[in-house]
Scaffold this motif. Structure first.
Motif, PDB file in Angstrom:
ATOM      1  N   GLY A   1       0.857  -1.168   0.000  1.00  0.00           N
ATOM      2  CA  GLY A   1       0.000   0.000   0.000  1.00  0.00           C
ATOM      3  C   GLY A   1       0.893   1.218   0.000  1.00  0.00           C
ATOM      4  O   GLY A   1       2.127   1.119  -0.015  1.00  0.00           O
ATOM      5  N   LEU A   2       0.318   2.386   0.032  1.00  0.00           N
ATOM      6  CA  LEU A   2       1.095   3.618  -0.100  1.00  0.00           C
ATOM      7  C   LEU A   2       2.066   3.807   1.063  1.00  0.00           C
ATOM      8  O   LEU A   2       3.238   4.122   0.851  1.00  0.00           O
ATOM      9  CB  LEU A   2       0.144   4.804  -0.199  1.00  0.00           C
ATOM     10  CG  LEU A   2       0.714   6.119  -0.754  1.00  0.00           C
ATOM     11  CD1 LEU A   2       1.472   5.889  -2.048  1.00  0.00           C
ATOM     12  CD2 LEU A   2      -0.411   7.118  -0.966  1.00  0.00           C
ATOM     13  N   LYS A   3       1.605   3.629   2.296  1.00  0.00           N
ATOM     14  CA  LYS A   3       2.498   3.768   3.449  1.00  0.00           C
ATOM     15  C   LYS A   3       3.631   2.754   3.383  1.00  0.00           C
ATOM     16  O   LYS A   3       4.793   3.080   3.656  1.00  0.00           O
ATOM     17  CB  LYS A   3       1.728   3.600   4.759  1.00  0.00           C
ATOM     18  CG  LYS A   3       2.611   3.730   6.008  1.00  0.00           C
ATOM     19  CD  LYS A   3       1.806   3.515   7.276  1.00  0.00           C
ATOM     20  CE  LYS A   3       2.638   3.736   8.538  1.00  0.00           C
ATOM     21  NZ  LYS A   3       3.836   2.876   8.608  1.00  0.00           N
ATOM     22  N   TYR A   4       3.302   1.519   3.028  1.00  0.00           N
ATOM     23  CA  TYR A   4       4.317   0.461   2.969  1.00  0.00           C
ATOM     24  C   TYR A   4       5.395   0.794   1.946  1.00  0.00           C
ATOM     25  O   TYR A   4       6.587   0.592   2.184  1.00  0.00           O
ATOM     26  CB  TYR A   4       3.645  -0.864   2.631  1.00  0.00           C
ATOM     27  CG  TYR A   4       4.541  -2.075   2.772  1.00  0.00           C
ATOM     28  CD1 TYR A   4       4.821  -2.609   4.025  1.00  0.00           C
ATOM     29  CD2 TYR A   4       5.102  -2.681   1.655  1.00  0.00           C
ATOM     30  CE1 TYR A   4       5.632  -3.728   4.164  1.00  0.00           C
ATOM     31  CE2 TYR A   4       5.911  -3.795   1.781  1.00  0.00           C
ATOM     32  CZ  TYR A   4       6.175  -4.318   3.036  1.00  0.00           C
ATOM     33  OH  TYR A   4       6.987  -5.417   3.169  1.00  0.00           O
ATOM     34  N   ILE A   5       4.996   1.329   0.793  1.00  0.00           N
ATOM     35  CA  ILE A   5       5.960   1.693  -0.247  1.00  0.00           C
ATOM     36  C   ILE A   5       6.894   2.791   0.249  1.00  0.00           C
ATOM     37  O   ILE A   5       8.113   2.729   0.045  1.00  0.00           O
ATOM     38  CB  ILE A   5       5.230   2.130  -1.528  1.00  0.00           C
ATOM     39  CG1 ILE A   5       4.574   0.915  -2.190  1.00  0.00           C
ATOM     40  CG2 ILE A   5       6.183   2.811  -2.501  1.00  0.00           C
ATOM     41  CD1 ILE A   5       3.656   1.262  -3.343  1.00  0.00           C
ATOM     42  N   PHE A   6       6.352   3.803   0.909  1.00  0.00           N
ATOM     43  CA  PHE A   6       7.202   4.873   1.448  1.00  0.00           C
ATOM     44  C   PHE A   6       8.131   4.333   2.542  1.00  0.00           C
ATOM     45  O   PHE A   6       9.319   4.674   2.580  1.00  0.00           O
ATOM     46  CB  PHE A   6       6.355   6.016   1.997  1.00  0.00           C
ATOM     47  CG  PHE A   6       5.914   6.991   0.944  1.00  0.00           C
ATOM     48  CD1 PHE A   6       6.831   7.795   0.298  1.00  0.00           C
ATOM     49  CD2 PHE A   6       4.576   7.102   0.601  1.00  0.00           C
ATOM     50  CE1 PHE A   6       6.432   8.705  -0.680  1.00  0.00           C
ATOM     51  CE2 PHE A   6       4.157   7.996  -0.372  1.00  0.00           C
ATOM     52  CZ  PHE A   6       5.085   8.802  -1.020  1.00  0.00           C
TER      53      PHE A   6
ATOM     54  N   LEU B   1       6.768   6.901   8.216  1.00  0.00           N
ATOM     55  CA  LEU B   1       5.465   7.525   8.432  1.00  0.00           C
ATOM     56  C   LEU B   1       4.794   6.875   9.642  1.00  0.00           C
ATOM     57  O   LEU B   1       4.516   5.677   9.635  1.00  0.00           O
ATOM     58  CB  LEU B   1       4.601   7.347   7.184  1.00  0.00           C
ATOM     59  CG  LEU B   1       3.175   7.885   7.231  1.00  0.00           C
ATOM     60  CD1 LEU B   1       3.164   9.392   7.482  1.00  0.00           C
ATOM     61  CD2 LEU B   1       2.442   7.553   5.931  1.00  0.00           C
ATOM     62  N   PRO B   2       4.537   7.634  10.715  1.00  0.00           N
ATOM     63  CA  PRO B   2       4.009   7.025  11.949  1.00  0.00           C
ATOM     64  C   PRO B   2       2.663   6.344  11.759  1.00  0.00           C
ATOM     65  O   PRO B   2       2.424   5.253  12.294  1.00  0.00           O
ATOM     66  CB  PRO B   2       3.890   8.217  12.908  1.00  0.00           C
ATOM     67  CG  PRO B   2       4.809   9.252  12.365  1.00  0.00           C
ATOM     68  CD  PRO B   2       4.800   9.076  10.883  1.00  0.00           C
ATOM     69  N   SER B   3       1.772   6.981  11.016  1.00  0.00           N
ATOM     70  CA  SER B   3       0.442   6.415  10.788  1.00  0.00           C
ATOM     71  C   SER B   3      -0.135   7.080   9.547  1.00  0.00           C
ATOM     72  O   SER B   3       0.465   7.986   8.961  1.00  0.00           O
ATOM     73  CB  SER B   3      -0.473   6.672  11.986  1.00  0.00           C
ATOM     74  OG  SER B   3      -0.925   8.019  11.996  1.00  0.00           O
ATOM     75  N   GLU B   4      -1.324   6.646   9.147  1.00  0.00           N
ATOM     76  CA  GLU B   4      -1.971   7.247   7.984  1.00  0.00           C
ATOM     77  C   GLU B   4      -3.063   8.229   8.404  1.00  0.00           C
ATOM     78  O   GLU B   4      -3.989   8.496   7.638  1.00  0.00           O
ATOM     79  CB  GLU B   4      -2.526   6.154   7.069  1.00  0.00           C
ATOM     80  CG  GLU B   4      -1.427   5.316   6.433  1.00  0.00           C
ATOM     81  CD  GLU B   4      -1.944   4.298   5.434  1.00  0.00           C
ATOM     82  OE1 GLU B   4      -2.125   4.655   4.253  1.00  0.00           O
ATOM     83  OE2 GLU B   4      -2.149   3.134   5.849  1.00  0.00           O
ATOM     84  N   SER B   5      -2.896   8.776   9.586  1.00  0.00           N
ATOM     85  CA  SER B   5      -3.795   9.863   9.974  1.00  0.00           C
ATOM     86  C   SER B   5      -3.474  11.099   9.152  1.00  0.00           C
ATOM     87  O   SER B   5      -2.347  11.269   8.666  1.00  0.00           O
ATOM     88  CB  SER B   5      -3.630  10.183  11.461  1.00  0.00           C
ATOM     89  OG  SER B   5      -2.383  10.810  11.699  1.00  0.00           O
TER      90      SER B   5
ATOM     91  N   ASP C   1      -5.833   8.395  -0.179  1.00  0.00           N
ATOM     92  CA  ASP C   1      -6.654   7.181  -0.140  1.00  0.00           C
ATOM     93  C   ASP C   1      -6.901   6.621  -1.538  1.00  0.00           C
ATOM     94  O   ASP C   1      -6.963   5.393  -1.716  1.00  0.00           O
ATOM     95  CB  ASP C   1      -7.984   7.460   0.545  1.00  0.00           C
ATOM     96  CG  ASP C   1      -7.830   7.737   2.037  1.00  0.00           C
ATOM     97  OD1 ASP C   1      -6.795   7.312   2.601  1.00  0.00           O
ATOM     98  OD2 ASP C   1      -8.722   8.367   2.630  1.00  0.00           O
ATOM     99  N   VAL C   2      -7.010   7.488  -2.529  1.00  0.00           N
ATOM    100  CA  VAL C   2      -7.229   7.034  -3.903  1.00  0.00           C
ATOM    101  C   VAL C   2      -6.009   6.251  -4.394  1.00  0.00           C
ATOM    102  O   VAL C   2      -6.139   5.155  -4.959  1.00  0.00           O
ATOM    103  CB  VAL C   2      -7.504   8.226  -4.836  1.00  0.00           C
ATOM    104  CG1 VAL C   2      -7.613   7.758  -6.289  1.00  0.00           C
ATOM    105  CG2 VAL C   2      -8.768   8.964  -4.410  1.00  0.00           C
ATOM    106  N   PHE C   3      -4.828   6.809  -4.174  1.00  0.00           N
ATOM    107  CA  PHE C   3      -3.604   6.122  -4.584  1.00  0.00           C
ATOM    108  C   PHE C   3      -3.448   4.804  -3.833  1.00  0.00           C
ATOM    109  O   PHE C   3      -3.066   3.783  -4.415  1.00  0.00           O
ATOM    110  CB  PHE C   3      -2.386   7.020  -4.341  1.00  0.00           C
ATOM    111  CG  PHE C   3      -2.103   7.979  -5.447  1.00  0.00           C
ATOM    112  CD1 PHE C   3      -1.177   7.673  -6.423  1.00  0.00           C
ATOM    113  CD2 PHE C   3      -2.766   9.198  -5.522  1.00  0.00           C
ATOM    114  CE1 PHE C   3      -0.901   8.554  -7.454  1.00  0.00           C
ATOM    115  CE2 PHE C   3      -2.516  10.095  -6.548  1.00  0.00           C
ATOM    116  CZ  PHE C   3      -1.581   9.771  -7.519  1.00  0.00           C
TER     117      PHE C   3
END
Length: 384
Positions: free
Chosen positions: A20-25, A36-40, A80-82
């Motif tokens: 997902g996006l966070k995982y890729i970063f 990235l601490p969270s997706e807030s 969220d779309v990405f």
């Protein structure tokens, strides 16, 4: 244009179910410094503000927009779309190879991994293999292996108790990997664990570590001797060596520390990964003095556009066009594509510099890009 990706970590330690996006970063070079601490919304906003000037972020963002944006820009409002589009794309088991082959245009990919030659190694990504040799520097004892970051492969089911048997074991392992088609090059990444000043050591002194395997002095002698044996084996089998230079454990990891070794083993081809970043001036001296040393600009365009561009211009002016390669040095296909975009941008800037000075025309500029992105690597790895 076909591309030879000379250095990658594609698929290594990647859990596709988490993609997902966070995982890729988090799995990118940005994640080395800032996770990235969270997706807030608050954390994403603060994260973007912190990293927006980093070249690694700029290129990864560009790649994500090209791959998944469909005209959208990645920002707080489109996160969220990405994320949803990425997860959907990874439902296709061929997605990664599609990006690598059809989007990036990689004709060949050289994978750097902790590879047991008896396993597939590539984790689903179609690759050739650079056989990573770091664990060999710790094979003086089982405890030595367990103290380092190297995986303990079948190679060390039995750890020899003397330097003579150990030399044989090293050679046999590399020979077996060649026979199995699991070795396009040898890779040494010891710059993350010690300096690159490898001194000549005779066999007897290297073997003293078996009498005292906790002595830092004897361990160093053993490691210096192992480096020499790796070079000898590479010369015997006519396989090149990739060596990580520059940022790592930092102290004495400039390419200049390798000059005596590269000179001594003039029959071996050495790839200086990352151009010794940030010690590019030292790199120039090694390339000029050692015709068996090559530059791999992997990682450089992902760290600093200016240093990468200026280094490439200086190298071209100093030694010509034949000893320069490029690799993505990335674990995900998204970061690999971003690294490629950054590399091409640098090559375009360099071409512009020489074209404006009347050194060559646009036609040769295209030829230069082909050499750096493909045919130079084919030559280096004996694949012409």
């Amino acid at each position: 244009m076909k591309i030879f990706n000379s250095h990658s970590h594609l698929g290594v330690d990647i859990e596709r179910g988490k993609m997902g996006l966070k995982y890729i970063f988090d799995k990118s070079y940005i994640g080395w410094l800032y996770e990235l601490p969270s997706e807030s919304r608050e954390d994403i906003k603060a994260y973007f503000e912190k990293v927006m000037t980093m070249k690694a972020f700029v290129q990864l963002k560009a790649a994500l927009e090209k791959l998944y944006g469909n005209g959208l820009k990645l920002d707080l409002n489109t996160w969220d779309v990405f994320d949803e589009r990425i997860k959907k794309a990874y439902e296709d088991p061929n997605h990664e190879n599609h990006v690598l082959r059809d989007v990036c245009g990689y004709d060949e990919i050289l994978l750097d991994d902790w590879i047991d030659i008896r396993s597939s190694g590539s984790n689903g990504v179609e690759c050739s293999v650079a056989l990573r040799c770091d664990f060999m520097f710790y094979g003086y004892s089982r405890e030595g292996l367990e103290s380092c970051e190297a995986n303990n492969f079948d190679f060390f089911d039995h750890v020899p108790d003397n330097i003579y048997d150990y030399e044989i074991k090293m050679r046999d392992y590399i020979k077996e990997s060649l026979e199995m088609g699991k070795c396009t090059a040898l890779k040494v990444c010891m710059a993350y664990f010690r300096d690159l000043d490898f001194e000549p050591v005779d066999c007897h002194m290297a073997g003293v570590v078996y009498e005292d395997d906790e002595s830092s002095e004897y361990i160093r002698m053993f490691q210096d001797y192992v480096m020499a044996k790796i070079c000898e084996i590479a010369g015997e089998f006519n396989i090149p060596i990739q060596i990580h230079t520059g940022l790592g454990q930092v102290t004495d990891t400039s390419p200049i520390n390798l000059m005596p070794l590269i000179r001594k083993y003039s029959n071996v081809r050495f790839s200086l990964l990352h151009g010794g970043f940030p010690w590019a001036d030292d790199l120039l001296a090694v390339l000029y003095e050692c015709p068996n040393a090559w530059l791999d600009i992997c990682w450089m365009p992902s760290l600093s556009s200016i240093i990468a561009r200026d280094t490439l211009i200086n190298v071209l002016e100093l030694i010509g066009t034949d000893r320069i390669m490029w690799g993505c040095d990335a674990a995900t296909v998204e970061e690999s594509y971003g690294a490629l975009l950054a590399g091409i941008d640098i090559l375009d800037e360099v071409n512009g510099y020489f074209i404006n000075k009347g050194v060559f025309d646009e036609a040769f500029g295209d030829r230069l890009k082909e050499k750096i992105l493909y045919s130079n690597a084919k030559d280096f790895f004996n694949e012409l």
